[in-house]
Design a protein around this motif. Structure first.
Motif, PDB file in Angstrom:
ATOM      1  N   ASN A 255       1.097  -1.069   0.174  1.00  0.00           N
ATOM      2  CA  ASN A 255      -0.038   0.223   0.595  1.00  0.00           C
ATOM      3  C   ASN A 255       0.882   1.542  -0.364  1.00  0.00           C
ATOM      4  O   ASN A 255       0.316   2.166   0.802  1.00  0.00           O
ATOM      5  CB  ASN A 255      -0.509  -0.124   1.521  1.00  0.00           C
ATOM      6  CG  ASN A 255      -1.744   1.230   0.976  1.00  0.00           C
ATOM      7  OD1 ASN A 255      -2.557   1.231   0.029  1.00  0.00           O
ATOM      8  ND2 ASN A 255      -2.309   1.655   2.303  1.00  0.00           N
TER       9      ASN A 255
ATOM     10  N   THR B 132       1.722  -0.606  -5.134  1.00  0.00           N
ATOM     11  CA  THR B 132       1.747  -1.517  -4.710  1.00  0.00           C
ATOM     12  C   THR B 132       0.126  -1.794  -3.835  1.00  0.00           C
ATOM     13  O   THR B 132      -0.628  -0.821  -3.378  1.00  0.00           O
ATOM     14  CB  THR B 132       2.609  -2.103  -3.067  1.00  0.00           C
ATOM     15  OG1 THR B 132       2.057  -0.877  -2.600  1.00  0.00           O
ATOM     16  CG2 THR B 132       4.031  -1.873  -4.133  1.00  0.00           C
ATOM     17  N   SER B 133      -0.125  -2.684  -3.750  1.00  0.00           N
ATOM     18  CA  SER B 133      -1.462  -3.567  -3.125  1.00  0.00           C
ATOM     19  C   SER B 133      -1.385  -4.124  -1.898  1.00  0.00           C
ATOM     20  O   SER B 133      -0.240  -4.224  -1.420  1.00  0.00           O
ATOM     21  CB  SER B 133      -2.079  -4.318  -4.102  1.00  0.00           C
ATOM     22  OG  SER B 133      -0.910  -6.143  -4.069  1.00  0.00           O
TER      23      SER B 133
END
Length: 538
Positions: A382, A407-408
């Motif tokens: 994140n 980024t997730s």
């Protein structure tokens, strides 16, 4: 005084005290140097000199002409090193004009002829033919171009007055400049050397420059023509094949004198006012300055007549979208065209546009656009990351544009339910612990602060949002600034990954100590789903 500068960085290699009228030439065969001085009186001979490449005297001699002026001044010199009848050609401007040719090895005069006042001669190294255009200003109405063969046979034709230079790679002769009534003005022309005075093509550059005061040619096939303007403090780069201005660049001083390095095409500039020489790349990048040469620079010379080597082509590189983006990894992408030169490629990346990390080098060859990819790991979930492609070859360094990806969010473990709410919970109360990779931050460096949600002895079993505050203050009169990865200070911000504190500025100190403490607020230790960390600069 004659000075030799290092072409790479402008440092002084040698100088010698030798009076002269500004005539200066470098021998393309042995890199020796020629200069001259007129007799400075009617009927007096001129004095000519040769120095070796280290600045030592090789010979001195005289040149003469049976005329009223003789060689009152000797204002220019050019060298024929490669024809079947080589020599050094000296010219006069200021008291009528003249040409004289001397032996390169001994200085002995071979011949001399009378002309009107002329500018710097241009010599075709394949034939030894000498070209010069009258440049007498308002004193004489000459308007003549002279052609003189290697043995001294003179021919002439009508021409506007100005300056010339010849490309030794293809024997193309160029003319232009001189804002006088009979001058060529801002018109650049390519002349036909087979029929003296005939123009192959011409182009008026008045829309680009306010005056045309000097020109020089890149000495290789297809070499561009540099046109210098004192009025505009600018140099135009003209493609003689398409007759178009390829680019232009401003100069720090008015470019009265310019010279081109036959190896790579760098351009050297002086203004006849300051003791300074500037070096620019072929498209105008400032390379170096030598600001104080001990006196006004009144001429510049490189090895004219030498077929040179063009600069190595730069690569082209483009940053493209990242793929396979996961919580802790991603694939960075781009394209590169080496343009025929071996090219090293890598990506820079980091949580700001300052990057801080780079991928391993990759080498590409060929002359086509090729895809480039690099996998990166160890990223924070994140989190926004910046990246760009870098390509380096002999032609220079090319930097792709900045791009970014996020980024997730990583998966969160499911909390274990407690069978009896009144009993001690199986899930630890969410707290926070912190750790730093260093206890102080040198100026310009970054400390990485790791923030761990959950108890120290067990994994986190509740969702915890970390709130942190970056504090800055002055201690003992020392001001400083710390920033987080968002470029912010003294600000509360949500974070789910490591915190990067950068020491951007200090006064009187180079290093700041860092003290990290937890905010002592009991509300955050009684099952609350928040934990607050306070970071204090010590």
């Amino acid at each position: 005084r004659i000075l030799k500068l290092d072409a790479a960085d402008g440092t002084l290699q040698w100088y010698t005290l030798l009076g002269n009228d500004g005539a200066l030439a470098v021998d393309p065969g042995d890199l020796s140097v020629y200069t001259a001085k007129g007799g400075h009186n009617y009927g007096n001979d001129g004095f000519v000199y040769k120095l070796d490449s280290a600045g030592n005297s090789s010979w001195n001699s005289t040149i003469s002409l049976n005329s009223y002026c003789n060689f009152f001044y000797v204002t220019n010199v050019a060298v024929d090193a490669f024809s079947s009848n080589p020599g050094v050609v000296f010219s006069e401007n200021g008291c009528f004009g003249a040409l004289a040719k001397s032996d390169r090895a001994t200085g002995a005069q071979q011949w001399s002829i009378l002309t009107y006042d002329i500018g710097r001669p241009s010599i075709d190294p394949s034939t030894g033919e000498i070209y010069a255009v009258t440049n007498a200003g308002a004193q004489y109405d000459a308007e003549t171009i002279y052609g003189v063969d290697a043995g001294g046979l003179l021919s002439f034709a009508n021409s506007c007055e100005g300056y010339t230079d010849l490309n030794p790679a293809d024997s193309q002769l160029y003319r232009g400049g001189n804002s006088g009534t009979r001058g060529c003005g801002t018109t650049l022309a390519q002349l036909n050397t087979g029929t003296l005075g005939l123009t192959n093509w011409s182009m008026d550059l008045a829309g680009n420059i306010g005056s045309f005061d000097s020109l020089a040619v890149q000495p290789w096939l297809g070499g561009y023509v540099y046109v210098a303007s004192v009025a505009s403090s600018k140099i135009l780069v003209v493609d003689p094949i398409t007759q178009r201005v390829v680019t232009s660049f401003n100069t720090a001083v008015a470019p009265k004198f310019i010279a081109v390095n036959p190896i790579g095409g760098n351009v050297y500039v002086a203004d006849d006012t300051h003791p300074t020489v500037f070096a620019y790349g072929p498209t105008g990048a400032l390379l170096w300055i030598n600001p104080n040469l001990g006196g006004t620079v009144t001429n510049l010379a490189t090895a004219r007549g030498l077929v040179g080597t063009p600069p190595s082509p730069t690569a082209t590189a483009t940053t493209t979208a990242a793929t396979s983006v996961a919580p802790a990894s991603a694939t960075l992408n781009g394209t590169v065209n080496p343009n025929g030169s071996s090219t090293t490629v890598y990506f820079q990346y980091g949580t700001t546009a300052a990057y801080g990390s780079q991928t391993a080098n990759q080498v590409f060859t060929g002359s086509a656009v090729q895809n480039v990819s690099a996998n990166v790991s160890g990223l924070a979930p994140n989190t926004t990351y910046h990246y760009r492609i870098i390509a380096i070859n002999a032609g220079g360094t090319i930097t792709g544009s900045d791009m970014s990806f996020a980024t997730s969010v990583g998966s969160t473990p499911t909390p274990t339910p407690t069978p009896n709410p009144s009993a001690t919970p199986a899930c630890p109360v969410p707290t926070a612990r912190i750790a730093s990779d260093r206890g102080s931050i040198p100026k310009g460096s970054t400390a990485i602060i790791s923030i761990f949600p959950g108890a120290a002895s067990a994994p986190m079993c509740q969702n915890v949002t970390i709130h942190y505050t970056v504090k800055t203050k002055a201690l003992a009169g020392v001001d400083f600034t710390l920033t987080d990865q968002f470029g912010q200070d003294a600000l509360t911000q949500v974070v789910n990954g490591p915190l990067f504190l950068t020491n951007l500025y200090t006064s009187r100190k180079k290093t700041l100590s860092v003290q990290i403490v937890l905010q002592k607020d009991s509300a955050y230790y009684l099952g609350n789903t928040k934990a607050t960390v306070q970071l204090l600069a010590k």
